[in-house]
Design a protein around this motif. Structure first.
Motif, short mmCIF file in Angstrom:
data_model
loop_
_atom_site.label_atom_id
_atom_site.label_comp_id
_atom_site.label_asym_id
_atom_site.label_seq_id
_atom_site.Cartn_x
_atom_site.Cartn_y
_atom_site.Cartn_z
N THR A 123 -54.77 -2.86 89.55
CA THR A 123 -54.63 -1.51 89.05
C THR A 123 -53.55 -0.80 89.86
OG1 THR A 123 -55.80 0.57 88.60
CG2 THR A 123 -56.44 -0.64 90.57
N GLN A 124 -53.18 0.38 89.41
CA GLN A 124 -52.17 1.16 90.13
C GLN A 124 -52.85 1.85 91.32
OE1 GLN A 124 -49.71 3.56 87.60
NE2 GLN A 124 -48.88 4.79 89.27
N GLY A 125 -53.11 1.05 92.33
CA GLY A 125 -53.83 1.54 93.50
C GLY A 125 -54.63 0.41 94.12
N THR A 126 -55.57 0.77 95.00
CA THR A 126 -56.37 -0.22 95.72
C THR A 126 -57.85 0.16 95.65
OG1 THR A 126 -54.55 -0.58 97.28
CG2 THR A 126 -56.73 -1.35 97.93
N LEU A 175 -50.08 8.69 93.56
CA LEU A 175 -49.55 9.33 92.37
C LEU A 175 -48.89 10.64 92.74
CD1 LEU A 175 -52.63 8.76 90.01
CD2 LEU A 175 -50.53 7.42 90.06
N THR A 176 -47.81 10.96 92.07
CA THR A 176 -47.07 12.21 92.29
C THR A 176 -46.68 12.42 93.74
OG1 THR A 176 -49.05 13.59 92.58
CG2 THR A 176 -48.26 13.27 90.33
N GLY A 177 -46.40 11.34 94.46
CA GLY A 177 -45.99 11.46 95.85
C GLY A 177 -47.10 11.77 96.82
N ALA A 178 -48.34 11.70 96.39
CA ALA A 178 -49.49 11.97 97.26
C ALA A 178 -50.52 10.86 97.08
CB ALA A 178 -50.11 13.33 96.93
N THR A 179 -51.44 10.76 98.04
CA THR A 179 -52.50 9.76 97.99
C THR A 179 -53.78 10.43 97.50
OG1 THR A 179 -51.52 8.49 99.80
CG2 THR A 179 -53.84 8.11 99.32
#
Length: 470
Positions: free
Chosen positions: A260-263, A283-287
């Protein structure tokens, strides 16, 4: 003292090492007189001992309930000791001077190695997983007189994840965090074995910190394990999360990765079969950290349902979607990919009437192993060609297939207006039945078949068979 006379008062004092022992009430033999003796005991100070667990010495790291007792182990002061409460009294651990069958138990395994109790599990027997060996208690019921710890294997267990029971076998992660093993009792051997079930999926096991069981909710749904890894592979790449489908009656143990787009950081399940994941996404430059539920009613990943109608979707309440390319489903139908701008999505000529689903694209990807023959006619390491495949699918849309020769996956035509199956929402875009596809790939060594989707839609693949020429 013999012959002390009537009405004599005697005082017995224990000092030195004897004064540190918990002496019971003295027994007096009366040879003459009326046989009446008054006994009393005075104790000064405290017995010379340290508590096994306390605020200063630490507490146990694992425990379970088994046969009416509370079992604990992995103490900071004595990591090799196992303690059981009094039978029927889960909080009574005080040892008896004259023990009986129900008395509390304190025992340590006799192993020629430094042992730390990692987990205690109530399986077919009381199972004890340590840092260097797997142990069980064969005698039933367990009492202070018959308790014996039997060592069966010496793989060691990881302290980060708890064992889980799957259809009579106990699955645990070994001490290296690289293998998932099944602790299974064999009637012929009258003992336990600990064989690896992840032998062909070592690339999907690396220092997991979450291992949870999702039980089947229906007869057509499998029991599965959700695994969140923290380690890396031999190339230094992060090992993705994985799912293991298990059906021991059919001898099925299938691993596949969850990308997925993440962990995914952690997984959790409920007794009703619901599954959840804590996912870290950039996303959007933030976690961002999301608590997400597995829900087959949603077609995309990290998705939200927005009620309303029209050709514009307001997503200002979801700032993590700003600037992202998202998949949009309107009233259950896929509308395509759009980019979120200024907190809204412009659908153009498309529209929705009651609700829209907005989320990140995630489609399945199934890659079959190359064909392997046996004997002198084995085509291994010869040029082969997969020229035809037969898919058995159910209520599935947007299927794509490729011969995995570097070419692009091509969509499979699924229209079947004579199927007799009408879906009121998707209006016959879902297909059920066999689908034969030909002309998949070119001649190559060890070709494979890959099944995926063009866009997120319902997907259920029952089986696949393919023909090979060599």
């Amino acid at each position: 003292n013999e012959g002390s006379g009537a009405n004599a008062e005697l005082e017995v004092e224990f000092t030195g090492k004897d004064g540190k022992k918990p002496w019971p009430i003295l027994v007096i033999d009366i040879l003459t007189g009326d046989g009446t003796v008054v006994l009393s005991r005075k104790q000064f100070g405290k017995k010379d001992f340290d508590a096994l667990w306390s605020a200063t010495r630490g507490y146990p790291s694992c425990g379970t309930f088994y046969q009416g007792r509370h079992w604990m182990g992995g103490f900071k002061a004595r990591p090799d000791v196992i303690v059981a409460s009094r039978a029927g009294a889960l909080f009574d651990f005080k040892e008896d001077a004259d023990p009986v069958g129900a008395s509390p138990i304190v025992v340590a395994p006799n192993i020629d190695d430094q042992v730390t109790i990692q987990n205690i599990y109530p399986g077919r027997h009381l199972q004890i997983f340590t840092s260097s060996a797997e142990i069980y208690v064969p005698d039933e019921p367990i009492t202070i007189d018959n308790i014996a710890l039997k060592v069966t294997s010496r793989h060691g267990s990881s302290p980060d994840v708890k064992p889980v029971d799957v259809q009579g076998g106990t699955l645990f992660v070994d001490r290296n965090g690289r293998a998932l093993r099944e602790y299974l009792f064999t009637d012929t051997e009258q003992s336990y074995s600990a064989e690896p079930v992840s032998l062909l999926a070592g690339h999907l096991m690396s220092s997991p910190r979450s291992l949870v069981l999702r039980r089947a909710r229906d007869v057509d749904e499998p029991t599965s394990l959700l695994i969140a890894n923290t380690g890396t592979d031999r190339n230094g790449n992060q090992v993705p999360a994985a799912m293991c489908v298990i059906d021991r009656a059919q001898q099925v143990t299938g691993f596949f990765r969850i990308k997925t787009q993440g962990t995914p950081l952690e997984f959790a399940t409920t007794q009703g079969g619901d599954a959840f994941a804590m996912v870290e996404r950039d996303l959007t430059g933030a976690t961002w950290h999301f608590l997400e539920q597995f829900d087959d009613a949603f077609m995309s990943d990290c998705s939200v349902s927005i009620p309303g109608s029209g050709s514009t979707i307001d997503v200002s309440a979801y700032p993590w979607l700003e600037g992202q390319v998202v998949e949009v489903h309107g009233d259950g139908l896929p509308l395509g990919a759009f980019t979120v701008a200024s907190g809204s999505i412009d659908l153009g000529t498309a529209s929705y009437a009651s609700s829209a689903e907005v989320g990140l694209k995630q489609v399945p990807r199934i890659v079959l192993h190359p064909f392997k023959g046996k004997g002198e006619l084995s085509p291994t390491m010869q040029n082969m060609r997969i020229f035809r495949a037969l898919l058995q699918i159910e209520r599935t849309g947007a299927v794509a297939i490729t011969g995995h020769d570097g070419g692009r996956a091509r969509q499979v035509s699924l229209q079947n207006y004579d199927s007799g199956l009408m879906d009121p929402t998707l209006e016959e875009v879902l297909f059920t039945g066999p689908k034969r596809i030909g002309g998949l790939g070119r001649w190559q060594k060890e070709p494979t078949v890959e099944i995926t989707q063009i866009e997120p839609m319902p997907f259920l693949l029952r089986s696949i068979t393919y023909d090979v020429r060599f």
